[in-house]
Scaffold this motif. Structure first.
Motif, PDB file in Angstrom:
ATOM      1  N   GLU A  46      51.889 -23.917   0.199  1.00  0.00           N
ATOM      2  CA  GLU A  46      52.352 -24.856  -0.811  1.00  0.00           C
ATOM      3  C   GLU A  46      52.319 -24.332  -2.245  1.00  0.00           C
ATOM      4  O   GLU A  46      51.951 -25.045  -3.169  1.00  0.00           O
ATOM      5  CB  GLU A  46      51.537 -26.144  -0.714  1.00  0.00           C
ATOM      6  N   ASP A  47      52.688 -23.102  -2.456  1.00  0.00           N
ATOM      7  CA  ASP A  47      52.780 -22.543  -3.806  1.00  0.00           C
ATOM      8  C   ASP A  47      51.465 -22.553  -4.576  1.00  0.00           C
ATOM      9  O   ASP A  47      51.465 -22.572  -5.807  1.00  0.00           O
ATOM     10  CB  ASP A  47      53.839 -23.273  -4.639  1.00  0.00           C
ATOM     11  N   ALA A  48      50.353 -22.575  -3.913  1.00  0.00           N
ATOM     12  CA  ALA A  48      49.065 -22.600  -4.603  1.00  0.00           C
ATOM     13  C   ALA A  48      48.879 -21.336  -5.432  1.00  0.00           C
ATOM     14  O   ALA A  48      49.269 -20.249  -5.005  1.00  0.00           O
ATOM     15  CB  ALA A  48      47.928 -22.727  -3.591  1.00  0.00           C
ATOM     16  N   PRO A  49      48.293 -21.459  -6.609  1.00  0.00           N
ATOM     17  CA  PRO A  49      48.032 -20.261  -7.411  1.00  0.00           C
ATOM     18  C   PRO A  49      47.047 -19.325  -6.701  1.00  0.00           C
ATOM     19  O   PRO A  49      46.284 -19.748  -5.835  1.00  0.00           O
ATOM     20  CB  PRO A  49      47.390 -20.805  -8.691  1.00  0.00           C
ATOM     21  N   ILE A  50      47.087 -18.090  -7.098  1.00  0.00           N
ATOM     22  CA  ILE A  50      46.113 -17.083  -6.672  1.00  0.00           C
ATOM     23  C   ILE A  50      45.348 -16.700  -7.930  1.00  0.00           C
ATOM     24  O   ILE A  50      45.943 -16.537  -8.997  1.00  0.00           O
ATOM     25  CB  ILE A  50      46.819 -15.837  -6.098  1.00  0.00           C
ATOM     26  N   ALA A  85      38.827 -23.849  -5.443  1.00  0.00           N
ATOM     27  CA  ALA A  85      38.836 -24.984  -4.523  1.00  0.00           C
ATOM     28  C   ALA A  85      39.176 -26.286  -5.257  1.00  0.00           C
ATOM     29  O   ALA A  85      39.804 -27.170  -4.679  1.00  0.00           O
ATOM     30  CB  ALA A  85      37.487 -25.108  -3.822  1.00  0.00           C
ATOM     31  N   ASN A  86      38.794 -26.405  -6.521  1.00  0.00           N
ATOM     32  CA  ASN A  86      39.118 -27.611  -7.301  1.00  0.00           C
ATOM     33  C   ASN A  86      40.612 -27.822  -7.443  1.00  0.00           C
ATOM     34  O   ASN A  86      41.078 -28.960  -7.481  1.00  0.00           O
ATOM     35  CB  ASN A  86      38.521 -27.533  -8.707  1.00  0.00           C
ATOM     36  N   VAL A  87      41.368 -26.736  -7.574  1.00  0.00           N
ATOM     37  CA  VAL A  87      42.804 -26.857  -7.853  1.00  0.00           C
ATOM     38  C   VAL A  87      43.682 -26.467  -6.668  1.00  0.00           C
ATOM     39  O   VAL A  87      44.901 -26.415  -6.804  1.00  0.00           O
ATOM     40  CB  VAL A  87      43.217 -26.066  -9.121  1.00  0.00           C
ATOM     41  N   LYS A 133      25.850 -19.199  -3.616  1.00  0.00           N
ATOM     42  CA  LYS A 133      25.054 -20.262  -4.242  1.00  0.00           C
ATOM     43  C   LYS A 133      25.854 -20.961  -5.341  1.00  0.00           C
ATOM     44  O   LYS A 133      25.847 -22.184  -5.441  1.00  0.00           O
ATOM     45  CB  LYS A 133      23.760 -19.679  -4.815  1.00  0.00           C
ATOM     46  N   THR A 134      26.555 -20.195  -6.165  1.00  0.00           N
ATOM     47  CA  THR A 134      27.351 -20.789  -7.245  1.00  0.00           C
ATOM     48  C   THR A 134      28.613 -21.435  -6.696  1.00  0.00           C
ATOM     49  O   THR A 134      29.036 -22.486  -7.177  1.00  0.00           O
ATOM     50  CB  THR A 134      27.717 -19.721  -8.297  1.00  0.00           C
ATOM     51  N   ALA A 135      29.214 -20.833  -5.694  1.00  0.00           N
ATOM     52  CA  ALA A 135      30.460 -21.371  -5.125  1.00  0.00           C
ATOM     53  C   ALA A 135      30.233 -22.684  -4.384  1.00  0.00           C
ATOM     54  O   ALA A 135      31.164 -23.482  -4.237  1.00  0.00           O
ATOM     55  CB  ALA A 135      31.090 -20.348  -4.180  1.00  0.00           C
ATOM     56  N   CYS A 136      29.027 -22.917  -3.916  1.00  0.00           N
ATOM     57  CA  CYS A 136      28.698 -24.120  -3.125  1.00  0.00           C
ATOM     58  C   CYS A 136      29.625 -24.214  -1.917  1.00  0.00           C
ATOM     59  O   CYS A 136      29.956 -23.211  -1.321  1.00  0.00           O
ATOM     60  CB  CYS A 136      28.751 -25.369  -3.994  1.00  0.00           C
ATOM     61  N   MET A 137      30.084 -25.404  -1.591  1.00  0.00           N
ATOM     62  CA  MET A 137      30.885 -25.577  -0.373  1.00  0.00           C
ATOM     63  C   MET A 137      32.272 -24.961  -0.487  1.00  0.00           C
ATOM     64  O   MET A 137      32.947 -24.764   0.517  1.00  0.00           O
ATOM     65  CB  MET A 137      30.976 -27.040   0.037  1.00  0.00           C
ATOM     66  N   ALA A 138      32.706 -24.627  -1.699  1.00  0.00           N
ATOM     67  CA  ALA A 138      34.012 -23.980  -1.872  1.00  0.00           C
ATOM     68  C   ALA A 138      34.071 -22.649  -1.134  1.00  0.00           C
ATOM     69  O   ALA A 138      35.161 -22.192  -0.760  1.00  0.00           O
ATOM     70  CB  ALA A 138      34.302 -23.773  -3.359  1.00  0.00           C
ATOM     71  N   TRP A 139      32.920 -22.035  -0.893  1.00  0.00           N
ATOM     72  CA  TRP A 139      32.866 -20.766  -0.169  1.00  0.00           C
ATOM     73  C   TRP A 139      33.570 -20.868   1.185  1.00  0.00           C
ATOM     74  O   TRP A 139      34.175 -19.910   1.661  1.00  0.00           O
ATOM     75  CB  TRP A 139      31.409 -20.348   0.017  1.00  0.00           C
ATOM     76  N   ASP A 140      33.525 -22.038   1.782  1.00  0.00           N
ATOM     77  CA  ASP A 140      34.118 -22.232   3.106  1.00  0.00           C
ATOM     78  C   ASP A 140      35.629 -22.423   3.072  1.00  0.00           C
ATOM     79  O   ASP A 140      36.270 -22.439   4.117  1.00  0.00           O
ATOM     80  CB  ASP A 140      33.486 -23.448   3.795  1.00  0.00           C
ATOM     81  N   TYR A 141      36.209 -22.603   1.887  1.00  0.00           N
ATOM     82  CA  TYR A 141      37.634 -22.932   1.783  1.00  0.00           C
ATOM     83  C   TYR A 141      38.478 -21.888   1.050  1.00  0.00           C
ATOM     84  O   TYR A 141      39.697 -21.984   1.064  1.00  0.00           O
ATOM     85  CB  TYR A 141      37.803 -24.281   1.058  1.00  0.00           C
ATOM     86  N   VAL A 142      37.840 -20.942   0.402  1.00  0.00           N
ATOM     87  CA  VAL A 142      38.562 -19.969  -0.436  1.00  0.00           C
ATOM     88  C   VAL A 142      38.273 -18.569   0.075  1.00  0.00           C
ATOM     89  O   VAL A 142      37.118 -18.202   0.305  1.00  0.00           O
ATOM     90  CB  VAL A 142      38.139 -20.108  -1.918  1.00  0.00           C
TER      91      VAL A 142
END
Length: 163
Positions: free
Chosen positions: A12-16, A36-38, A58-67
């Motif tokens: 879906e054209d997501a930025p990199i 992950a926010n955007v 630790k800093t990425a939190c749960m975003a680590w699982d999605y990015v």
């Protein structure tokens, strides 16, 4: 998750996000969380120093699982992974940079940010046909890399995300 370089399939054209020369795992983790926010699915680290994955996570939190986090040694490797229909746009103050709010921001964008100390390297900057800057009116004219990326990415969201 650490992934080996390969062609990036962006939905879906997501930025990199392309981060050049970062040295601290906390900044990398903050970029992953921001991604992950955007809705970004990929963060590419170019020429980054060695970092403890546990600090990034630790800093990425749960975003680590999605990015996806892809590490590469140099700009040559970067050319191989950015999709051909994406434009690399540097957030960097150069003589030819334009104000981000007065510039076209491509929908399919690989947003390039650099370290606070050295900015985007000449090698990576050469891959970016356009450069933008974030206007600052105060006495300090630098931002943390994750702050600069946030400003630029949320400008992308403002322009392209559907409500």
């Amino acid at each position: 998750m650490l992934f080996a370089p390969g062609t990036i399939e962006q939905p879906e054209d997501a930025p990199i996000i392309v981060a050049d020369g970062l040295r601290t795992p906390e900044n990398v983790g903050a970029l992953i969380r921001l991604a992950a926010n955007v809705g970004c699915k990929t963060v590419c680290l170019v020429g980054a120093g060695e970092m403890k994955e546990s600090k990034i996570r630790k800093t990425a939190c749960m975003a680590w699982d999605y990015v996806r986090l892809i590490r590469m040694a140099d700009a040559d490797a970067l050319r191989a992974v950015i999709p051909a229909d994406y434009e690399m746009l540097a957030v960097e103050t150069t003589p030819d940079s334009r104000n981000i709010y007065a510039s076209d921001v491509p929908r399919r964008v690989a947003l390039v940010v650099g370290s606070e100390v050295h900015g985007v390297s000449d090698e990576v900057l050469a891959l970016c046909p356009r450069r933008v800057f974030i206007p600052m009116t105060g006495p300090d004219t630098s931002m943390n890399v994750s702050q600069a990326a946030a400003v630029a990415l949320f400008e992308w969201v403002r322009r392209f995300a559907s409500a």
